[in-house]
Design an enzyme around this catalytic site. Structure first.
Site, PDB file in Angstrom:
ATOM      1  N   ARG A   1     103.076  68.106  73.550  1.00 53.84           N
ATOM      2  CA  ARG A   1     102.460  66.713  72.803  1.00 53.84           C
ATOM      3  C   ARG A   1     101.390  67.159  72.037  1.00 53.84           C
ATOM      4  O   ARG A   1     100.329  67.364  72.213  1.00 53.84           O
ATOM      5  CB  ARG A   1     102.009  65.599  73.755  1.00 53.84           C
TER       6      ARG A   1
ATOM      7  N   GLN B   1     111.455  60.182  74.234  1.00 56.90           N
ATOM      8  CA  GLN B   1     111.681  58.630  74.549  1.00 56.90           C
ATOM      9  C   GLN B   1     112.951  58.096  74.103  1.00 56.90           C
ATOM     10  O   GLN B   1     113.467  57.132  74.642  1.00 56.90           O
ATOM     11  CB  GLN B   1     110.303  58.132  73.647  1.00 56.90           C
TER      12      GLN B   1
ATOM     13  N   ASP C   1     106.756  48.760  69.248  1.00 56.50           N
ATOM     14  CA  ASP C   1     105.826  49.743  70.002  1.00 56.50           C
ATOM     15  C   ASP C   1     104.408  49.273  69.177  1.00 56.50           C
ATOM     16  O   ASP C   1     104.393  48.533  68.447  1.00 56.50           O
ATOM     17  CB  ASP C   1     106.157  51.125  69.562  1.00 56.50           C
TER      18      ASP C   1
ATOM     19  N   CYS D   1     108.451  51.069  74.559  1.00 54.68           N
ATOM     20  CA  CYS D   1     108.212  52.616  74.944  1.00 54.68           C
ATOM     21  C   CYS D   1     106.911  52.689  75.929  1.00 54.68           C
ATOM     22  O   CYS D   1     107.122  53.743  76.729  1.00 54.68           O
ATOM     23  CB  CYS D   1     108.012  53.525  73.728  1.00 54.68           C
TER      24      CYS D   1
ATOM     25  N   ARG E   1     113.006  57.858  81.463  1.00 56.77           N
ATOM     26  CA  ARG E   1     112.243  58.938  80.649  1.00 56.77           C
ATOM     27  C   ARG E   1     112.403  60.191  81.799  1.00 56.77           C
ATOM     28  O   ARG E   1     113.065  61.048  81.233  1.00 56.77           O
ATOM     29  CB  ARG E   1     110.774  58.652  80.708  1.00 56.77           C
TER      30      ARG E   1
HETATM   31  N1   CP Z   1     106.077  56.287  76.213  1.00 61.57           N
HETATM   32  C1   CP Z   1     105.211  57.308  76.277  1.00 61.57           C
HETATM   33  O1   CP Z   1     105.487  58.490  75.886  1.00 61.57           O
HETATM   34  O2   CP Z   1     104.277  57.302  77.330  1.00 61.57           O
HETATM   35  P1   CP Z   1     103.020  57.869  77.508  1.00 61.57           P
HETATM   36  O3   CP Z   1     102.099  57.997  76.191  1.00 61.57           O
HETATM   37  O4   CP Z   1     102.547  57.445  78.626  1.00 61.57           O
HETATM   38  O5   CP Z   1     103.632  59.418  77.944  1.00 61.57           O
HETATM   39  N1  NVA Z   2     103.431  55.425  68.899  1.00 62.14           N
HETATM   40  C1  NVA Z   2     102.735  55.833  70.041  1.00 62.14           C
HETATM   41  C2  NVA Z   2     103.462  55.970  71.025  1.00 62.14           C
HETATM   42  C3  NVA Z   2     102.967  56.378  72.271  1.00 62.14           C
HETATM   43  C4  NVA Z   2     103.994  56.675  73.385  1.00 62.14           C
HETATM   44  C5  NVA Z   2     101.779  56.741  69.760  1.00 62.14           C
HETATM   45  O1  NVA Z   2     102.020  57.528  69.029  1.00 62.14           O
HETATM   46  O2  NVA Z   2     100.559  56.541  70.142  1.00 62.14           O
END
Ligand code: CP
Ligand code: NVA
Length: 303
Positions: free
Chosen positions: A103, A133, A221, A261, A289
């Protein structure tokens, strides 16, 4: 050739179906209490530059259930945080782990990890995409609507990373998609183009009321994604009218399901009563997930 999963269109429609099928099988096995240790002695590295609840825990738990192991690597707990180049991090990690999930902020950095890795790299969210997701989203739609035939989904809110991967996923799964965002917050032209190349035809609009009218799925979202905190005041103003709330849902079919999400900001992009209502499938979506990612991990490590 090492296969990576940086966005949903790294899979063909058939491969996507296989991953979802495998995830659904693992869900059944888990619910039946049956062991499914297909990834024994395999290790997943999990590199995080941003916080996470679902992604971190669903991947780690999923690996445990598959008989493997997961290692959490916070950016500042490894030498990356002290300036070791990403490509060196990738080359070293891929000598230890069997698969790497990352990430990161810039999507280009996920591409660097993939370029220098000898093992599959999975995108656990970048500023541009959140393809893990989407796997859970599609599994949830398939379960809720009994398949993808004649399903229409409407995205309401920010055309962000989650929306962009969802658009690609809908094109691959042949789900009809409308994306309703304020002007200036739409999904990228490149994403619309990629969706079209896959046979999709996302409708792009700025009218959330008209957009939900024929929807079976209404998905939203946050308005302020991780890394956009400085834009809060402007965004709160710009997204007015795009809240998923009861009076917007009055324009949708009575059996339309609501997706998010998570994490949700109640009172901003969605109201508390809607997320807590019978129409909300957000907890099923969050659970999926783990199942969907188990399908992905097994598929990547066996192919
Ligand atoms: N939806 C999602 O990716 O949640 P997190 O940020 O908690 O991993
Ligand atoms: N769009 C949000 C999703 C989190 C899972 C972000 O990038 O913060």
């Amino acid at each position: 050739m090492t296969r990576h999963y940086l966005d949903v269109d790294d899979l063909t429609p058939d491969e996507l179906e296989s991953v979802l099928d495998r995830g659904a099988e693992y869900k059944e096995l888990l619910n039946a209490g049956e062991s499914h240790r297909d990834l024994q002695e395999r290790t997943l590295g999990m590199l995080f530059q941003k916080p996470s609840t679902r992604t971190r825990v669903s991947f780690e738990t999923g690996m445990t259930q598959l008989g493997g192991h997961a290692v959490f690597l916070g950016e500042n707990d490894i030498q990356l945080g002290r300036g070791e180049p990403l490509k060196d991090t990738s080359r070293a990690l891929s000598r230890y782990v069997d698969v790497l999930m990352a990430r990161v902020f810039k999507h280009a950095n996920a591409e660097v990890l993939a370029e220098y890795s000898d093992v599959p790299v999975i995108n656990g969210l970048t500023d541009d995409a959140h393809p893990c997701q989407t796997l859970a989203d599609l599994l949830t739609i398939r379960e809720t609507k009994d398949g993808f035939d004649d399903v229409s989904a409407t995205w309401v809110g920010d055309g962000n990373n989650v929306a962009q991967s969802f658009a690609i996923g809908c094109a691959l799964a042949d789900v009809d998609l409308t994306v309703a965002t304020p002007p200036g917050y739409g999904i990228d032209d490149d994403v619309v183009e990629r969706a079209r190349e896959l046979g999709g035809d996302p409708t792009v609009t700025h009218d959330p009321v008209a957009a939900v009218e024929d929807a079976d799925i209404i998905y939203t979202d946050v308005w302020i994604s991780m890394g956009q905190e400085d834009e809060r005041d402007v965004r709160m103003n710009d997204f007015e009218g795009f809240q998923v709330r009861a009076d917007l849902l009055d324009h949708a079919a009575p059996d339309a399901s609501v997706m998010h999400c998570l994490p949700a900001h109640r009172g901003e992009e969605i109201t508390d009563d809607v997320i807590e209502s019978d129409r909300s499938v957000v907890w099923q979506q969050a659970e999926n997930r783990m199942h969907a990612q188990k399908g992905l991990l097994a598929w990547l490590l066996e192919n």
